[in-house]
Design a protein around this motif. Sequence first.
Motif, PDB file in Angstrom:
ATOM      1  N   ARG A  32       1.234  -1.404   0.182  1.00  0.00           N
ATOM      2  CA  ARG A  32       0.144  -0.053   0.234  1.00  0.00           C
ATOM      3  C   ARG A  32       0.510   1.349  -0.119  1.00  0.00           C
ATOM      4  O   ARG A  32       1.645   1.651   1.135  1.00  0.00           O
ATOM      5  N   LEU A  33       0.635   2.003  -1.413  1.00  0.00           N
ATOM      6  CA  LEU A  33       1.581   3.146  -1.089  1.00  0.00           C
ATOM      7  C   LEU A  33       0.692   4.248  -0.455  1.00  0.00           C
ATOM      8  O   LEU A  33       0.134   4.353  -0.312  1.00  0.00           O
ATOM      9  N   LYS A  34       1.973   5.271  -0.028  1.00  0.00           N
ATOM     10  CA  LYS A  34       0.869   6.616   0.083  1.00  0.00           C
ATOM     11  C   LYS A  34       0.556   7.735  -0.504  1.00  0.00           C
ATOM     12  O   LYS A  34       1.858   7.008  -1.543  1.00  0.00           O
ATOM     13  N   PRO A  35       0.552   8.205  -0.173  1.00  0.00           N
ATOM     14  CA  PRO A  35      -0.356   9.961  -1.427  1.00  0.00           C
ATOM     15  C   PRO A  35       0.706  10.682  -1.535  1.00  0.00           C
ATOM     16  O   PRO A  35       1.595  10.413  -2.752  1.00  0.00           O
ATOM     17  N   THR A  36       2.349  10.397  -0.671  1.00  0.00           N
ATOM     18  CA  THR A  36       3.821  10.502  -1.404  1.00  0.00           C
ATOM     19  C   THR A  36       3.962  10.476  -2.245  1.00  0.00           C
ATOM     20  O   THR A  36       4.932  11.010  -2.564  1.00  0.00           O
ATOM     21  N   ASP A  37       3.573   8.608  -1.755  1.00  0.00           N
ATOM     22  CA  ASP A  37       4.872   7.912  -2.961  1.00  0.00           C
ATOM     23  C   ASP A  37       4.467   8.288  -4.539  1.00  0.00           C
ATOM     24  O   ASP A  37       5.508   8.211  -5.040  1.00  0.00           O
ATOM     25  N   LEU A  38       2.640   8.693  -4.785  1.00  0.00           N
ATOM     26  CA  LEU A  38       2.577   8.765  -5.876  1.00  0.00           C
ATOM     27  C   LEU A  38       3.541  10.539  -6.559  1.00  0.00           C
ATOM     28  O   LEU A  38       3.805  10.075  -7.799  1.00  0.00           O
ATOM     29  N   ILE A  39       3.150  11.489  -5.635  1.00  0.00           N
ATOM     30  CA  ILE A  39       3.945  12.711  -6.044  1.00  0.00           C
ATOM     31  C   ILE A  39       5.260  12.223  -6.595  1.00  0.00           C
ATOM     32  O   ILE A  39       5.746  12.957  -7.220  1.00  0.00           O
ATOM     33  N   VAL A  87       6.996  21.265 -14.391  1.00  0.00           N
ATOM     34  CA  VAL A  87       6.191  20.409 -13.603  1.00  0.00           C
ATOM     35  C   VAL A  87       7.217  19.141 -12.213  1.00  0.00           C
ATOM     36  O   VAL A  87       6.377  19.216 -11.554  1.00  0.00           O
ATOM     37  N   SER A  88       8.358  19.586 -12.934  1.00  0.00           N
ATOM     38  CA  SER A  88       9.405  19.460 -11.169  1.00  0.00           C
ATOM     39  C   SER A  88       9.165  20.411 -10.508  1.00  0.00           C
ATOM     40  O   SER A  88       8.906  19.988  -8.932  1.00  0.00           O
ATOM     41  N   ILE A  89       9.110  21.065 -10.662  1.00  0.00           N
ATOM     42  CA  ILE A  89       8.324  22.688  -9.684  1.00  0.00           C
ATOM     43  C   ILE A  89       7.998  23.130  -9.307  1.00  0.00           C
ATOM     44  O   ILE A  89       6.982  22.904  -7.747  1.00  0.00           O
ATOM     45  N   SER A  90       6.894  21.988 -10.316  1.00  0.00           N
ATOM     46  CA  SER A  90       5.019  22.332  -9.654  1.00  0.00           C
ATOM     47  C   SER A  90       4.930  20.883  -8.150  1.00  0.00           C
ATOM     48  O   SER A  90       3.910  21.159  -7.121  1.00  0.00           O
ATOM     49  N   VAL A  91       5.723  20.171  -8.832  1.00  0.00           N
ATOM     50  CA  VAL A  91       4.907  18.870  -7.909  1.00  0.00           C
ATOM     51  C   VAL A  91       5.825  18.901  -6.527  1.00  0.00           C
ATOM     52  O   VAL A  91       5.762  18.272  -5.325  1.00  0.00           O
ATOM     53  N   THR A  92       7.382  19.547  -7.083  1.00  0.00           N
ATOM     54  CA  THR A  92       8.001  19.882  -6.239  1.00  0.00           C
ATOM     55  C   THR A  92       6.972  20.721  -4.130  1.00  0.00           C
ATOM     56  O   THR A  92       6.960  20.109  -3.309  1.00  0.00           O
TER      57      THR A  92
END
Length: 292
Positions: A32-39, A87-92
Motif C-alpha cells: 500500500r503506497l502513501k499519497p506522497t509516493d504518487l507525488i 512539473v518538477s517545480i510544481s510537484v515539489t
Amino acid sequence: MGVVFLLQTVCGVLGNLFLLQHYLLLYFTGHRLKPTDLILQHLMVANSLSLLSRGIPHTMAAFGLQDFLNELGCKVVFYLHRVGRGVSISVTCLLSVFQAITISPRNFRWTKLKATAPKYTCFCVFLCWILQMPVNILFSLNVTAKWNKENITRQKDLGFCSANHSDMITLSLFAVLLLFPDVASLSLMLYSSTSMLSILYRHRQQVQYIHRMNGSSRSFTEFRATQRILLLVNTFVSSYTLSSIFQVCISNSPKPSWFFINFGAFITLCFPAFCPFVLMIPDFQCADSLSK
C-alpha cells in the motif's frame, strides 16, 4: 563541460529511474503506497524528462557536434524541457505542502485538510501536468535551429539551438512570464516548509523532557527528519533561484555569453540530478510518523 554534462545527466537519470522502479515494484507487489509516493513517482518522471531533454543536447554540443537538431527538433527538445522543469517545480511544491499538512498537529486550524488532502493528491498531480503543457508552447515557438541562416542577425545563441530576437518590451514580458510561476511555487514551498520545520521544532520541545527520562531515540529521528526536509528545500531553492536568474539574463541578453548558456544549463539540471539522492537518504520521510 561535455564530461560534466554527461556525468550529471547519467547519474541523475539513473538515480531517478532507480527510485521510480522502487515505487513501481512496491505497487506491483501489493504494498500500500502513501499519497506522497504518487507525488514522488511523478517527480522522478519530470526530473528524468528534464535531464534527458536538456542534458543530452548540451553534452553533444559541448563535445563539438553541430547542427544535430533541425528546427522541429529544437522546438520539441525545449518544449519537453520546459514541461519537465515546470512539473518538477510544481510537484515539489505540492510535496512540501502535503507534508506540512500531514505532520500538522490535531488542533491545527487546517485539521480537516489532513483527511481530505489524500483524496485530491492524484488530481493535483495531473493538474500540474495539464497546466504546464499548454503554457510552455509559447516558449518553444520562439526557438529555431542554429543552422537556419534566415535572418541570422536576428537570432541569439542558446547553445545547441537559437532563438529569434524580439524588442525589449516583448523580452521583458517574456521574462516575467517565465519567472512568475517559479516565484509563486518557491514562495508557497518556502511557506509550507517553514511551517513544517516550525511544527517539528515545537513538537521536539514538547517531548524533550520525556526523551531525557527514557533515553528514547525519537528526538534524534525528529532531528534527522528536519535535516532532510531542510536539505531538500535548500537544494530546490538554491538551484531554481539561480536557474531563474540565468533564464532572465539569457532572455534579456541579445547575445548571451558562453558562460551564461553552459553554467545556466548546469544549474538548471542540478535539482533534477540531485533530488533522488536526497530522497534516498534514510529517515527523510520519517516525518510522516510524527503525525501518528
